[in-house]
Design a protein around this motif. Sequence first.
Motif, PDB file in Angstrom:
ATOM      1  N   VAL A  30       0.786  -1.291   0.078  1.00 23.75           N
ATOM      2  CA  VAL A  30      -0.321  -0.044  -0.016  1.00 23.75           C
ATOM      3  C   VAL A  30       0.867   1.269  -0.041  1.00 23.75           C
ATOM      4  N   PRO A  31       0.393   2.117  -0.874  1.00 24.03           N
ATOM      5  CA  PRO A  31       1.229   3.473  -0.764  1.00 24.03           C
ATOM      6  C   PRO A  31       1.361   4.061   0.655  1.00 24.03           C
ATOM      7  N   VAL A  32       2.507   4.545   0.883  1.00 28.23           N
ATOM      8  CA  VAL A  32       2.886   5.194   2.401  1.00 28.23           C
ATOM      9  C   VAL A  32       2.769   4.102   3.454  1.00 28.23           C
ATOM     10  N   ILE A  33       1.846   3.207   3.508  1.00 26.58           N
ATOM     11  CA  ILE A  33       1.583   2.279   4.430  1.00 26.58           C
ATOM     12  C   ILE A  33       2.539   1.408   4.520  1.00 26.58           C
ATOM     13  N   GLY A  34       2.632   0.742   3.539  1.00 24.54           N
ATOM     14  CA  GLY A  34       3.707  -0.396   3.192  1.00 24.54           C
ATOM     15  C   GLY A  34       2.975  -1.894   3.005  1.00 24.54           C
ATOM     16  N   PRO A  35       3.660  -3.027   3.313  1.00 26.16           N
ATOM     17  CA  PRO A  35       2.914  -4.328   3.408  1.00 26.16           C
ATOM     18  C   PRO A  35       1.714  -4.425   4.063  1.00 26.16           C
ATOM     19  N   ARG A  36       0.628  -5.291   3.456  1.00 27.10           N
ATOM     20  CA  ARG A  36      -0.521  -5.481   4.085  1.00 27.10           C
ATOM     21  C   ARG A  36      -1.161  -6.688   3.448  1.00 27.10           C
TER      22      ARG A  36
END
Length: 256
Positions: free
Chosen positions: A148-154
């Motif tokens: 996810v952009p900004v947030i990272g892996p999910r």
Amino acid sequence: MPKLFLFVFLLFSNVSFAQTVNGDSQYQMSDPIEPVNRLVWDFNYKVLDTFIYRPVTQSYVDWVPTGGRKAINNFVLNLEEPSTALNNLLELEFKHSFNALMRFTLNSTFGIFGLLDVGSSIGIERRRESFGNVLGRWSVPNGPYLMVPVIGPRSTRKLVGQVVDSLYFPSSYMSLWQTVTVYGLDGLGARESLLGQEALLEQSLDPYLFVKEAYIQYEAFQFYSNSTDPEKFINKNTQDKKQTEQNLDDFMDEID
């Protein structure tokens, strides 16, 4: 986003890909949009972390003393206790739900809005439970892997769970800027632990794949241990590694 570096460091330090459990749904996560995920990874790592996350975190460490940073981390984690109480209740874990409420009450009052972890000092340890874990206990699979952009892996399940957790008190009463501030402080704590470790990531043949595998294993750890504490993750995998080495030594001794 800063937390993804935590997964990388922990994996480099202690985790073996061979530990993945075949047939265990918690270790399974498809990646149907890998080309898109790789583009987002490049943006998160090469742009956001290089020019924003790392410089800001370094300034944070330089200007805020260790005691202050620990207090801030306690404050952020204390805000998760109400959601932990409700999620444990959904799993009929009444004791853990009560403990989470006790921790929130004690830390928010005697602990000065959570800056001090009074609960742990009297033996009520933090036991994090997210709605994503609740879904997992209802046999909902992880779903596709997402960068996810900004947030990272999910995982998809984790992303849905975080949306539900944000609807609980006190998150539901926070303004947008308050929510961003809390998330930013949480990210600073995670990124701080990895300052100076970036070279480890650069040594991997495929950084994207490496981060993905690390994330999957860390998510499985959180599911089974109900903990987001990286030190517990390190200790667990260190013990697993030592046990594997001991088993190998025993096997070689038998051969000899």
